[in-house]
Design a protein around this motif. Structure first.
Motif, PDB file in Angstrom:
ATOM      1  N   THR A   1      27.103 -12.305 -71.076  1.00  0.00           N
ATOM      2  CA  THR A   1      27.988 -11.148 -71.409  1.00  0.00           C
ATOM      3  C   THR A   1      27.526 -10.317 -72.348  1.00  0.00           C
ATOM      4  OG1 THR A   1      29.490 -12.510 -72.973  1.00  0.00           O
ATOM      5  CG2 THR A   1      29.933 -12.097 -70.384  1.00  0.00           C
TER       6      THR A   1
ATOM      7  N   TRP B   1      32.462 -22.759 -65.347  1.00  0.00           N
ATOM      8  CA  TRP B   1      33.422 -23.257 -64.702  1.00  0.00           C
ATOM      9  C   TRP B   1      33.686 -24.891 -64.916  1.00  0.00           C
ATOM     10  CZ3 TRP B   1      37.142 -20.633 -62.759  1.00  0.00           C
ATOM     11  CH2 TRP B   1      37.024 -19.296 -62.202  1.00  0.00           C
TER      12      TRP B   1
ATOM     13  N   THR C   1      22.435 -25.213 -62.303  1.00  0.00           N
ATOM     14  CA  THR C   1      23.376 -25.156 -61.232  1.00  0.00           C
ATOM     15  C   THR C   1      24.302 -26.483 -61.230  1.00  0.00           C
ATOM     16  OG1 THR C   1      22.377 -23.695 -60.221  1.00  0.00           O
ATOM     17  CG2 THR C   1      23.835 -24.723 -58.823  1.00  0.00           C
TER      18      THR C   1
ATOM     19  N   SER D   1      30.810  -9.645 -64.469  1.00  0.00           N
ATOM     20  CA  SER D   1      31.266 -10.434 -63.356  1.00  0.00           C
ATOM     21  C   SER D   1      30.209 -11.454 -63.201  1.00  0.00           C
ATOM     22  CB  SER D   1      30.877  -9.295 -62.011  1.00  0.00           C
ATOM     23  OG  SER D   1      29.686  -8.726 -62.195  1.00  0.00           O
ATOM     24  N   LYS D   2      28.945 -11.432 -63.859  1.00  0.00           N
ATOM     25  CA  LYS D   2      28.020 -12.369 -63.597  1.00  0.00           C
ATOM     26  C   LYS D   2      28.334 -13.763 -64.409  1.00  0.00           C
ATOM     27  CE  LYS D   2      23.046 -13.242 -64.587  1.00  0.00           C
ATOM     28  NZ  LYS D   2      22.692 -13.767 -63.288  1.00  0.00           N
TER      29      LYS D   2
ATOM     30  N   LEU E   1      31.365 -15.125 -64.189  1.00  0.00           N
ATOM     31  CA  LEU E   1      32.014 -15.816 -63.391  1.00  0.00           C
ATOM     32  C   LEU E   1      31.454 -16.642 -62.343  1.00  0.00           C
ATOM     33  CD1 LEU E   1      35.096 -13.014 -62.995  1.00  0.00           C
ATOM     34  CD2 LEU E   1      35.002 -15.315 -64.660  1.00  0.00           C
ATOM     35  N   LYS E   2      30.046 -16.304 -62.166  1.00  0.00           N
ATOM     36  CA  LYS E   2      29.287 -16.823 -61.054  1.00  0.00           C
ATOM     37  C   LYS E   2      28.477 -18.144 -61.686  1.00  0.00           C
ATOM     38  CE  LYS E   2      28.621 -12.641 -58.863  1.00  0.00           C
ATOM     39  NZ  LYS E   2      27.411 -11.574 -58.294  1.00  0.00           N
ATOM     40  N   GLU E   3      28.820 -18.506 -62.882  1.00  0.00           N
ATOM     41  CA  GLU E   3      27.776 -19.334 -63.627  1.00  0.00           C
ATOM     42  C   GLU E   3      28.544 -20.648 -63.684  1.00  0.00           C
ATOM     43  OE1 GLU E   3      24.822 -19.136 -64.537  1.00  0.00           O
ATOM     44  OE2 GLU E   3      24.817 -17.200 -64.035  1.00  0.00           O
ATOM     45  N   PRO E   4      27.995 -21.681 -62.895  1.00  0.00           N
ATOM     46  CA  PRO E   4      28.474 -23.126 -63.046  1.00  0.00           C
ATOM     47  C   PRO E   4      28.778 -23.559 -64.360  1.00  0.00           C
ATOM     48  CG  PRO E   4      26.710 -22.741 -61.504  1.00  0.00           C
ATOM     49  CD  PRO E   4      26.711 -21.722 -62.239  1.00  0.00           C
TER      50      PRO E   4
ATOM     51  N   ARG F   1      16.851 -23.771 -61.886  1.00  0.00           N
ATOM     52  CA  ARG F   1      18.219 -23.660 -60.888  1.00  0.00           C
ATOM     53  C   ARG F   1      18.722 -24.961 -60.967  1.00  0.00           C
ATOM     54  NH1 ARG F   1      17.256 -19.958 -55.993  1.00  0.00           N
ATOM     55  NH2 ARG F   1      17.146 -18.487 -57.471  1.00  0.00           N
TER      56      ARG F   1
END
Length: 293
Positions: free
Chosen positions: A137, A159, A42, A150-151, A153-156, A38
């Motif tokens: 995905t 981004w 992260t 949606s998952k 979009l939560k991955e650092p 993590r």
């Protein structure tokens, strides 16, 4: 002799760090793999990707071409892998995702850096970003039979890739103090990922070895052939070509086993593929590098 020494200098640090993680577990020491993973995924890896993209000297059009080549490579591999799975009568939920996606983070990224320098790292993070987005995905869809839009979009990592690409496109730079801090955090990523790879392999229980050997060998040959063909088709330069072939040819990632375990596919079979393909890479990757350098 000089080429052999060069290849040894490239691959030795990678396998020494992985062996360190493997030995750490075999000696009975504690390693909280969930926490370290993590922390890496992260914080450390996103910082590495962002700074590598922001600071790269690679031409933007060259990177765009390489991005398209990476996506095309995975597309061709997916089609060939689907054909192999159906021809061999294998379970699609178990075998298809591991055949497509390789260990472009823990293994491919450090090899890209050590073999091809900072330019190799820049190309390597592009492949890692493509792999991560597709894995969270399309990869989850293959294993779970349902989408996970949606998952992602939560991955650092996603981004960090988008933000790094924006800074690269606009020729922006973060303030020096912030860049130094992000660099320092990103430097944790490669050693952490390699040691964690060794830890994860040490904890796996291999299953269905005979199938794992055949499937892992097929994956290696298909990925090398596809990477080579796509590299020629897109007329990539020497470094980009080498990184593409190397990254696509990496062994099955440990995350494939975790996904199989989570979504109740045949995790024992995937564990066998992870172990066998990783062991194969001890021989295959140095030989591949000898050809690519």
């Amino acid at each position: 002799m000089n080429l052999s020494l060069t290849v040894l200098e490239i691959v030795a640090p990678v396998f020494i760090l992985a062996a360190t993680g493997f030995g750490w577990i075999k000696f009975g020491f504690e390693y909280r793999i969930q926490f370290v993973t993590r922390l890496a995924m992260t914080l450390a890896v996103p910082c590495l990707i962002f700074t590598a993209l922001m600071k790269t000297d690679l031409d933007k059009s060259t990177l765009s071409t390489f991005l398209m080549a990476s996506i095309a490579g995975y597309g061709v591999i997916a089609v060939v892998a689907l054909g192999l799975v159906r021809f061999a009568g294998l379970n699609q939920r178990t075998y298809l995702a591991p055949l497509i996606f390789g260990n472009t983070g823990n293994l491919g990224l450090p090899l890209s850096l050590f073999a091809f320098g900072e330019a190799g790292l820049g190309y390597g993070v592009v492949v890692l970003a493509v792999t991560s987005i597709l894995s969270f995905t399309f990869g989850i869809y293959l294993v779970a039979g349902k989408g996970a839009g949606s998952k992602v979009l939560k991955e650092p990592i996603v981004w960090a890739t988008l933000l790094g690409a924006l800074f690269l496109w606009q020729d922006w730079q973060t303030p020096r103090f912030l860049t130094n801090a992000l660099d320092l955090i990103g430097q944790m990523a490669i050693p952490m990922m390699l040691i964690t790879l060794g830890v994860a392999v040490a904890r796996l229980t291999p299953g269905k070895i005979s199938w794992a050997i055949g499937v892992s060998l097929a994956k290696l040959l298909v990925c090398i052939a596809v990477g080579w063909g796509i590299g020629l088709l897109f007329a990539l330069d020497h470094v980009a070509f080498g990184v593409l072939v190397l990254q696509l040819s990496t062994p099955v990632a440990v995350t494939a086993y975790l996904l199989a375990e989570k979504f109740e596919a045949d995790s024992e079979a995937v564990a066998g593929m992870v172990m066998v393909s990783t062991l194969m890479s001890v021989v295959s990757l140095p030989l591949l590098l000898a050809v690519l350098l």
